[in-house]
Write an enzyme that holds these catalytic residues in place. Structure first.
Site: not given
Ligand code: PMP
Length: 284
Positions: A33, A52, A100, A147, A180, A204
């Site tokens: 997503y 991305r 499935r 993601k 993070e 991410l």
């Molecule tokens: N880390 C994680 C785990 C996230 O879910 C997100 C937001 N989706 C981010 C970092 C920040 O990414 P972005 O700046 O692309 O929203």
């Protein structure tokens, strides 16, 4: 009022939108997503979000069912149809529906779903006051750079934060370093240096992170990409997070301990201002 959402080629009222119960996104979280912010009806950093998305799809061998230009056109159509001024456009691509079975199906058409959500982004109370976070063990899988919609780690972390009466959670790896935030990238500031973990499969690659790191460097700020511990973060002058929906948001307490004075710091405030200016200037 009902929203118009997009499902596999059609714009439909949200009540009428349908996805198969066999969709592998639903059964296996076999999908990815993106969330792009909208200010003044325009998309922020959207090209980077779509780049991305392509990378995430490639990593999972999912064929992106539309080109970047086609997706952008759908995003814009949704913004128009829903009269969205400030908020987000969410988009999700899954491997599609099939009986499935774990391996990739021989025949499955990837599905593409998009919808809008209204959200106040610029005049954010959280950014004004700063947020409180708790830390929690990082129980997620080994490819957090993709993601995916497999977000239980984040769901449980955010629920733990809500149960603790705070705003969010930071993930801590087995070595004691912060990876993070639960849905954002994490930073600390010490003696004027901005410290954030280097990109790897553990986190991410935030689109906002990329913009903020670039803008900070252009402004003459020093960025150090390295891990930091919870104790180091608690002893920092400032802390903050970045994401598409929070832009730059100060963190004022970590596990109850005040960061710096326990109020939003000047570096985070300045970066938020710089990022929002960039967003307004480059929105499409
Ligand atoms: N880390 C994680 C785990 C996230 O879910 C997100 C937001 N989706 C981010 C970092 C920040 O990414 P972005 O700046 O692309 O929203």
């Amino acid at each position: 009022m009902s929203r118009t959402v997009y499902v596999n080629g059609e714009f439909v009222a949200e009540e009428a939108a349908k996805i198969s119960v066999f969709d592998r996104g639903f059964i296996f979280a076999d999908g990815v997503y993106e969330v792009s912010s909208v200010i003044g009806g325009k998309l922020i950093d959207n090209a980077a979000h779509l780049a991305r998305l392509a990378r995430s799809c490639k990593a999972l061998s999912i064929d992106l069912p539309a080109s970047g230009d086609e997706i952008t056109a759908i995003q814009k159509e949704l913004i128009t149809r829903n009269d969205l001024d400030e908020g987000v456009v969410y988009l999700q691509v899954t491997r599609g529906a099939a009986d499935r079975d774990f391996p990739f199906p021989k025949v499955a058409t990837p599905s593409l779903v998009m919808f809008t959500q209204v959200k106040t982004l610029v005049a954010s109370k959280a950014a004004e006051a700063g947020i409180r976070v708790i830390t929690t063990p990082d129980l997620r899988w080994g490819r957090c750079d993709i993601k995916t919609v497999q977000l239980l780690g984040a769901v449980l972390a955010k629920q733990a934060a809500a149960d603790a009466g705070v705003d969010d959670a930071w993930f801590v790896d087995a070595g004691g370093d912060v990876t993070e935030g639960s849905s954002n990238n994490a930073y600390i500031v010490k003696d004027g240096r901005i410290i954030t973990r280097a990109l790897s499969t553990a986190l991410l690659p935030g689109i906002t992170r990329a913009s903020v790191v670039k803008l900070a460097a252009e402004t003459g700020m020093t960025i150090e990409e390295r891990p930091f511990t919870v104790a180091e973060a608690q002893g920092a002058d400032e802390a903050f997070v970045t994401s598409a929906t929070t832009f730059v948001t100060p963190v004022i307490r970590i596990d109850g301990a005040k960061v710096g004075a326990g109020t939003p710091g000047p570096v985070a405030r300045r970066l938020r201002e710089i990022y929002i200016n960039h967003a307004l200037k480059t929105a499409v």
